[in-house]
Each structure stands twice: as C-alpha cells, then as structure tokens.
Design a protein around this motif. Sequence first.
Motif, PDB file in Angstrom:
ATOM      1  N   GLU A  30     -18.135  -2.439  -7.080  1.00  0.00           N
ATOM      2  CA  GLU A  30     -17.420  -1.914  -5.770  1.00  0.00           C
ATOM      3  C   GLU A  30     -16.405  -2.967  -5.075  1.00  0.00           C
ATOM      4  O   GLU A  30     -14.945  -2.729  -5.098  1.00  0.00           O
ATOM      5  CB  GLU A  30     -18.407  -1.767  -4.641  1.00  0.00           C
ATOM      6  N   LEU A  31     -16.735  -4.792  -6.120  1.00  0.00           N
ATOM      7  CA  LEU A  31     -15.712  -5.713  -5.206  1.00  0.00           C
ATOM      8  C   LEU A  31     -14.626  -5.439  -6.401  1.00  0.00           C
ATOM      9  O   LEU A  31     -12.952  -5.343  -5.549  1.00  0.00           O
ATOM     10  CB  LEU A  31     -16.469  -6.831  -5.413  1.00  0.00           C
ATOM     11  N   ILE A  32     -14.992  -5.169  -7.891  1.00  0.00           N
ATOM     12  CA  ILE A  32     -13.539  -5.236  -8.450  1.00  0.00           C
ATOM     13  C   ILE A  32     -12.578  -3.334  -7.863  1.00  0.00           C
ATOM     14  O   ILE A  32     -11.787  -3.823  -8.510  1.00  0.00           O
ATOM     15  CB  ILE A  32     -14.196  -4.979  -9.521  1.00  0.00           C
ATOM     16  N   GLU A  33     -13.397  -2.964  -8.056  1.00  0.00           N
ATOM     17  CA  GLU A  33     -12.804  -1.609  -7.684  1.00  0.00           C
ATOM     18  C   GLU A  33     -12.302  -1.109  -6.718  1.00  0.00           C
ATOM     19  O   GLU A  33     -11.153  -0.716  -6.565  1.00  0.00           O
ATOM     20  CB  GLU A  33     -13.905  -0.397  -7.553  1.00  0.00           C
ATOM     21  N   THR A  34     -12.483  -1.929  -5.505  1.00  0.00           N
ATOM     22  CA  THR A  34     -11.525  -1.498  -3.949  1.00  0.00           C
ATOM     23  C   THR A  34     -10.126  -2.629  -4.797  1.00  0.00           C
ATOM     24  O   THR A  34      -9.318  -2.903  -3.460  1.00  0.00           O
ATOM     25  CB  THR A  34     -13.224  -2.939  -3.105  1.00  0.00           C
ATOM     26  N   GLN A  35     -10.428  -3.736  -5.374  1.00  0.00           N
ATOM     27  CA  GLN A  35      -9.421  -4.408  -5.204  1.00  0.00           C
ATOM     28  C   GLN A  35      -8.640  -3.910  -6.443  1.00  0.00           C
ATOM     29  O   GLN A  35      -7.324  -4.380  -6.005  1.00  0.00           O
ATOM     30  CB  GLN A  35      -9.784  -5.989  -5.689  1.00  0.00           C
ATOM     31  N   TYR A  36      -8.664  -3.415  -6.876  1.00  0.00           N
ATOM     32  CA  TYR A  36      -7.961  -2.696  -8.656  1.00  0.00           C
ATOM     33  C   TYR A  36      -7.693  -1.893  -7.749  1.00  0.00           C
ATOM     34  O   TYR A  36      -6.248  -1.352  -7.680  1.00  0.00           O
ATOM     35  CB  TYR A  36      -8.996  -2.226  -9.543  1.00  0.00           C
ATOM     36  N   LYS A  37      -7.562  -0.836  -6.691  1.00  0.00           N
ATOM     37  CA  LYS A  37      -7.266   0.327  -5.593  1.00  0.00           C
ATOM     38  C   LYS A  37      -6.365  -0.137  -5.016  1.00  0.00           C
ATOM     39  O   LYS A  37      -5.347   0.636  -4.523  1.00  0.00           O
ATOM     40  CB  LYS A  37      -8.708   0.893  -4.827  1.00  0.00           C
ATOM     41  N   ARG A  38      -6.517  -1.762  -4.425  1.00  0.00           N
ATOM     42  CA  ARG A  38      -5.834  -2.313  -3.661  1.00  0.00           C
ATOM     43  C   ARG A  38      -4.910  -2.960  -4.379  1.00  0.00           C
ATOM     44  O   ARG A  38      -3.789  -2.363  -3.713  1.00  0.00           O
ATOM     45  CB  ARG A  38      -6.059  -3.431  -2.622  1.00  0.00           C
ATOM     46  N   ALA A  39      -4.698  -2.981  -5.156  1.00  0.00           N
ATOM     47  CA  ALA A  39      -3.358  -3.619  -6.465  1.00  0.00           C
ATOM     48  C   ALA A  39      -3.059  -2.604  -6.343  1.00  0.00           C
ATOM     49  O   ALA A  39      -1.738  -2.290  -6.182  1.00  0.00           O
ATOM     50  CB  ALA A  39      -3.762  -3.517  -7.160  1.00  0.00           C
ATOM     51  N   ILE A  40      -2.837  -1.012  -6.873  1.00  0.00           N
ATOM     52  CA  ILE A  40      -2.449   0.466  -7.146  1.00  0.00           C
ATOM     53  C   ILE A  40      -1.247   0.167  -5.817  1.00  0.00           C
ATOM     54  O   ILE A  40      -0.704   1.268  -6.008  1.00  0.00           O
ATOM     55  CB  ILE A  40      -2.810   1.020  -7.045  1.00  0.00           C
TER      56      ILE A  40
END
Length: 656
Positions: A586-596
């Motif tokens: 969840e941590l990684i996916e949240t930051q991935y979506k934030r970068a997008i």
Amino acid sequence: MSKENNKKNNSNLKFSPWMIYGLFIVMFLGISLFGNGFDFSNPRPTTLSKFHQYLDSGQVAKVVFTNNRANIFLKEEALKNKTHEKVSKDVFGKPNTKGPQYFTEIGNSELFQKSLEEQGKKDPNFIYEKEPESMWGEVLSILLPFLLIGALWIFMMRRMSGGSGGGGGQIFSIGKSKAKLFDEKTDTKVTFENVAGLEGAKEEIEEIVEFLKNPDRYTSLGGKIPKGALLVGPPGTGKTLLAKAVAGEAKVPFFSLSGSDFVEMFVGVGASRVRDLFKQAKEKSPSIIFIDEIDAVGRARGKNNMTGANDERENTLNQLLTEMDGFGGNSNVIVLAATNRADVLDKALLRPGRFDRQIYVDLPDIRERKEIFEVHLKPIKKAEELDVEFLAKQTPGFSGADIANVCNEAALIAARKNKKAVDKQDFLDAVDRIIGGLEKKNKIVTPEEKRAIAIHEAGHATVSWMLEHAAPLVKVTIVPRGQSLGAAWYLPEERLIVRPEQMLDEMCATMGGRAAEKVIFNKISTGALSDLEKVTKQARAMVTIYGLNDKLGNITYYDSSGQSEYNFSKPYSEETAQIIDKEISELIETQYKRAIKILDENKDKLNQLADILIEKEVIFKDDLESIFGMRPFENNSNTKAEEKSDEIGNSPSESA
C-alpha cells in the motif's frame, strides 16, 4: 664500490633447509663412489683363470683384493703387449700406467690369498694387499630411500602449511605467530598527520599512545592502561590507517596481523599462534598488538553446533580471551583490533577488561571530507582555481578510501586528456565514473528505447523538483554507464533523523520514472528494476524497522545484535507477516499514484524536459529552472550530505 657490492650480494643469499638436504645427499654419494675405490683407470673385467695365466707369466705387478673382488695392476712391460691393448689407456685416452687394468670376482678369498703368497715367494717385486670391505654403499642403499621419502614429506607439509618462508612456512614452526613486527627503518611510516578527519577516534587512540610514552601521568592518579581498543566502522573509513598511525607514533614494539592468520587446516595451530604472539609481545612489553578483521576468529561461539565436531576457530577465540584477560594476567600489552562486523563478535570478547573501548569510525562529514581531500591532493598537480570545499560537497557519503580513489581517478582522466593539471571537471568525471560506472557512448540504443529512457529520467527529475522533501537534483543523463541505461544524480540534505513525510517524498520521486512511462506511453517496462528495489527496501524499513506504520504501531523487528540471522523462524506470526506485506504494498502503490498525479499535471513540461534530454543527453539544474522555474520551497540552509544516483537498467545488480 666492489666491497659494497659483495656485501649486498652476500646479504641477498638466503638460507634454505633444502641446502642441508642436498649437502647430505652429495656426501653420501661421494662416500659411496670414492669409498669403493672409484677412479678413472677404466678397468675391464676378466676371469679368474686368465688372471692366473697373467700371474704365472709374471705380467702382474700388484693385486689389491677384498673378500669378493680383486683389482689387478699390470707391469709396464706387459701393457705393451697387444693382448692388453684395450686396457692400456684410461677413460681420458691417456696411458693407464697407474691402474688397475683388470678386476675379477673371487670365489674363495683364502685360496686366492694362498696363490698370491706363492707368487710373492717366486717374485720378490710382486705386491699384494687386502683391503677391508666398505660398508658405505650398503648404508647408503638403506638410508637413501628413507631420506628421499622424508624430504618429500617435509616438502608437502610446507606446501600445506602456507608455503615457504615466515614463521608458519616450516613444519616445525607452524604453531609460531605470523605477526609482523613494525620496523621504523624499513617500513613506511604513517603518523596522525596523515589521518584526516576522525577527530574523536584519533583522540582516543592518541591517548593510548600517550599512555605508553608517559605512563606516570596517568598511574599517579590511580588510572590503569586500557587493555584493548576495538575500531568499528564501515569499510574504507580508515580503521587500518589509524592502526598504521599508531605504529608510526608509538615508540614501542608493534605487532600486526590479520584474524585469518590464526586459522590453519591443522587442529590447535590457531591457539598455539595466539600463545606465541602474546609471549613475544610480553617479552618486549610495553607493546601493541593489532589484529585486523578480528571477526575471522572472534565470532560468537555456539552458533554452528550442527557440525558436531571440534571447532578450531572457537579454540582460537578461547585462547585469545584467556591471553587478553585470563588468570595469568597480561600487563603492558595493548590489543588493537578492527572490524566492520562488530555485531557478530562474541560478547565475552567485547566486555571491559578485554576491549575497554569501542571506537566507532564513521563515514566522514563535509568538513572531514575536505580535510581528506587536502591530504590526497598533495601529490597531485591540481589546477590553482580548484575549490576543495566544492569537491567535498560533491562527494557525500564517500569514505576515505572512496575519496582517495576519486583523486587517483581524476588524475588518470586528466592524463588521458593530456592536461598539465587536474581541474574541477576531471574530478566531476571521476565521481560520475565511480558512482555510475564507465560511459558506454557506443552502446547501440534504438530511438524508441532512447525516448523511453529520456521519459523515465525526466519523470524522476520532474517529481523530485515538485516535492518539498525530495533531494535536489544535480544532473540527469541518458548516456549508458556500467549496467545502467540512464541515471539521475541528487544531492540530499544531511539529516540526523528522518521523518515519515521525507521518506514518502523520496519514495514518490523514486517511482517517478515508472510513473512517467505510464503517463506518456500508457505502458511500463523492466527499466525500473533498481527503482523498485530501492523503494521496497525503504517501505520495508518504515514498516518493520522504524515503527512508522499506523496499523502495526510502535514496534520493530530489527535486531541490532545481529543474532537473528542464526534463527530459522521469523520474530512475528504469519498473520503479522500478511499485514506487513499488505502495508508495504500500500505504501508503494500510494506513492506511485501520487507520482502519476504530479506528472499528469505537468505533462507538457515533462515532454519538454525529455526532448532537451534527448538532444543534449545530459541536463543540469539550470535546465529544470528554465522549464519549471525556481522551487517554491528551495532550502539552502541545510548542509549537503550524501550523493545518490537513481539508475534505469535491466540488470538485477544495478545500484539504486
């Protein structure tokens, strides 16, 4: 001059045990050959009947016999006869006047002697002698095989025990210590002036040296000399260099060796070498013993019980513990040791009374890096305008060994370009070479791949520029280096503590490369391998080490003693393991979506930056300012800490 040369030649002659073996063999061969009457007269065999014919006809002048053989000497007149033409000359072709000319085997020595006595009565000039039988030939034939077998055995044992020379090279001295005694006349002398930075560590070490020089200053107040000091720190930080400085500064005998020198294939050798080492040190006390990489013998005991056999390394450690602080005592011998794995050392070795002080030698900060640069720049012909403080800022996270490598690499780069002095650009190229690897400008990259790499690196640059706590960008390149296809260099702030928002911003910037591929191409590639490896480590650290996850709470599964590596079970349940995996994801996916989201808002600027990157291949901070403008939260008050690179490539061995 000739006398001096003779002295030098004589000093170069080294004694070898093989000289003794060769001398014995030559002696036995000589005794065997010459003891049996060996000469160059070339005597020929003859029968006993022919000998009696020569004897009855008066041709024999002399006979020398033993129990089973007779040597026959003919008269000079008889040698002129054609019958004896073949024996008239020796092996060199000269007249064989001394003889013997013939020899014959004797059946019964008593009958043979009676016939000679009768001939002596007939001819007064006839001479006969009986010689005792030589035993050297038989002795040699018995002893020589044993000597050869013994020499072969010694040769094999020397090879197994570490080769020729030194204390451990001889089979009879394999238990002797391999420690090297520092010699001020021949060894390169290193002093504390050659050790830049490391003020705290130097202060501790200098106090030990001062105690040896002026013990009354401390003993008058009731103080005791520390028995040992353990230097702990990452590789390349200067632990061994500090020990060399102690050897150069202390006016006492200094013994140095590695932890692996104690361990051999033979049982009991390690403990014997420890005893011999401390015996030598006590005889020359006050003295210092330096053991480099002590974790080779100092690992915690009882962790390899599955072998079920006697552990030579544990025996060596037990002897070391006894010698350092055992029943017999150990006065005026200080033990210095160095390791980068203090967590695996035995607790009994680390206790006060053995290693009273543990000196942590950390990576240098910006001020210490400047001092280290000044030391390594002394022998280099550098440009006058070179700013050493700038170099210190550009090499954060570098150890002393890394800085020495940078200086050497910069000099090689300048020499490759036929420069007369090493300038700023040479050092920057050297830093890039060490961090990213060698440039591969001739690597074949298709236009589609080059566009994808440029988008990936531009994504890192864009996201890091838009986030407050992300590290400031230094430069971005799409020139292949080492195993990476592109890289972005950052200059992070030096932080003693890191907050969750700072770690999240760094993770978001790390995912900016893959997010840019998703935004522009709506596809992702294998190029983000090093990014994923880095961000996964960061997320796992937040959840399992630093207790920064709300669902798990203030709990850590980190073991600073290093003993958890011997356990086969995890320190948490399967249910907790599922929660950990879910939270990391969840941590990684949240930051991935934030970068997008950030890249979607700046899609035009992202493409513009990628176009410039494809055209120039390398862009710097100024190019980003021209596109995005100044960062609204730019903070120049913090000191820069460590430089990191974010690489894109397909190999699992790439560094993040």
